[in-house]
Design a protein around this motif. Structure first.
Motif, PDB file in Angstrom:
ATOM      1  N   LYS A   5       0.834  -1.202   0.000  1.00 31.14           N
ATOM      2  CA  LYS A   5       0.000   0.000   0.000  1.00 31.14           C
ATOM      3  C   LYS A   5       0.869   1.253   0.000  1.00 31.14           C
ATOM      4  O   LYS A   5       0.558   2.236  -0.678  1.00 31.14           O
ATOM      5  CB  LYS A   5      -0.925  -0.003   1.208  1.00 31.14           C
ATOM      6  N   LEU A   6       1.973   1.219   0.758  1.00 27.58           N
ATOM      7  CA  LEU A   6       2.890   2.361   0.776  1.00 27.58           C
ATOM      8  C   LEU A   6       3.518   2.596  -0.595  1.00 27.58           C
ATOM      9  O   LEU A   6       3.658   3.744  -1.043  1.00 27.58           O
ATOM     10  CB  LEU A   6       3.980   2.152   1.824  1.00 27.58           C
ATOM     11  N   ILE A   7       3.897   1.533  -1.257  1.00 23.84           N
ATOM     12  CA  ILE A   7       4.468   1.670  -2.604  1.00 23.84           C
ATOM     13  C   ILE A   7       3.427   2.224  -3.566  1.00 23.84           C
ATOM     14  O   ILE A   7       3.719   3.107  -4.375  1.00 23.84           O
ATOM     15  CB  ILE A   7       5.015   0.318  -3.099  1.00 23.84           C
ATOM     16  N   TYR A   8       2.202   1.712  -3.485  1.00 26.30           N
ATOM     17  CA  TYR A   8       1.124   2.209  -4.348  1.00 26.30           C
ATOM     18  C   TYR A   8       0.881   3.700  -4.127  1.00 26.30           C
ATOM     19  O   TYR A   8       0.756   4.458  -5.081  1.00 26.30           O
ATOM     20  CB  TYR A   8      -0.161   1.410  -4.082  1.00 26.30           C
ATOM     21  N   GLN A   9       0.834   4.136  -2.865  1.00 27.02           N
ATOM     22  CA  GLN A   9       0.624   5.552  -2.575  1.00 27.02           C
ATOM     23  C   GLN A   9       1.771   6.401  -3.093  1.00 27.02           C
ATOM     24  O   GLN A   9       1.565   7.482  -3.628  1.00 27.02           O
ATOM     25  CB  GLN A   9       0.458   5.764  -1.072  1.00 27.02           C
ATOM     26  N   SER A  10       2.981   5.908  -2.945  1.00 27.15           N
ATOM     27  CA  SER A  10       4.146   6.648  -3.417  1.00 27.15           C
ATOM     28  C   SER A  10       4.105   6.821  -4.935  1.00 27.15           C
ATOM     29  O   SER A  10       4.336   7.919  -5.449  1.00 27.15           O
ATOM     30  CB  SER A  10       5.425   5.924  -3.009  1.00 27.15           C
ATOM     31  N   VAL A  11       3.807   5.751  -5.638  1.00 25.24           N
ATOM     32  CA  VAL A  11       3.724   5.811  -7.105  1.00 25.24           C
ATOM     33  C   VAL A  11       2.584   6.727  -7.535  1.00 25.24           C
ATOM     34  O   VAL A  11       2.726   7.514  -8.477  1.00 25.24           O
ATOM     35  CB  VAL A  11       3.571   4.393  -7.693  1.00 25.24           C
ATOM     36  N   TRP A  13       1.233   9.357  -5.892  1.00 22.87           N
ATOM     37  CA  TRP A  13       1.536  10.766  -5.667  1.00 22.87           C
ATOM     38  C   TRP A  13       2.651  11.260  -6.576  1.00 22.87           C
ATOM     39  O   TRP A  13       2.627  12.397  -7.046  1.00 22.87           O
ATOM     40  CB  TRP A  13       1.881  11.019  -4.205  1.00 22.87           C
ATOM     41  N   LYS A  14       3.650  10.417  -6.855  1.00 24.80           N
ATOM     42  CA  LYS A  14       4.706  10.811  -7.791  1.00 24.80           C
ATOM     43  C   LYS A  14       4.126  10.995  -9.185  1.00 24.80           C
ATOM     44  O   LYS A  14       4.497  11.918  -9.916  1.00 24.80           O
ATOM     45  CB  LYS A  14       5.819   9.764  -7.818  1.00 24.80           C
ATOM     46  N   ASN A  17       2.163  14.225  -9.270  1.00 24.94           N
ATOM     47  CA  ASN A  17       3.117  15.336  -9.290  1.00 24.94           C
ATOM     48  C   ASN A  17       3.705  15.515 -10.686  1.00 24.94           C
ATOM     49  O   ASN A  17       3.793  16.630 -11.194  1.00 24.94           O
ATOM     50  CB  ASN A  17       4.226  15.090  -8.265  1.00 24.94           C
ATOM     51  N   TYR A  65      15.968  18.095  -3.618  1.00 22.03           N
ATOM     52  CA  TYR A  65      14.698  17.430  -3.886  1.00 22.03           C
ATOM     53  C   TYR A  65      13.585  18.105  -3.125  1.00 22.03           C
ATOM     54  O   TYR A  65      12.484  17.928  -3.341  1.00 22.03           O
ATOM     55  CB  TYR A  65      14.775  15.947  -3.535  1.00 22.03           C
TER      56      TYR A  65
END
Length: 65
Positions: A5-11, A13-14, A17, A65
């Motif tokens: 789930k953390l990886i999915y959220q990161s992808v 939002w990236k 963006n 960054y």
């Protein structure tokens, strides 16, 4: 939390963006024209480089960054 789930959220939002930055670049380029946008882009990058050099510290990677 689940690692997947953390990886999915990161992808997610990236990706949002990336899409929003792309649309903003297209909007600015169409508004100002290619030549004026190039000058604006150069000024922003030169200012970011100056800020990076002025604020040289152990946290320079975070400021980039």
């Amino acid at each position: 939390m689940n690692f997947g789930k953390l990886i999915y959220q990161s992808v997610l939002w990236k990706g949002l963006n990336l899409i929003s930055v792309f649309l903003l670049n297209v909007l600015i380029a169409r508004t100002y024209g290619a030549s004026q946008y190039g000058q604006l882009f150069f000024f922003i990058n030169a200012s970011a480089l100056a800020l990076l050099l002025i604020s040289f510290s152990l946290e320079i990677g975070l400021s980039f960054y």
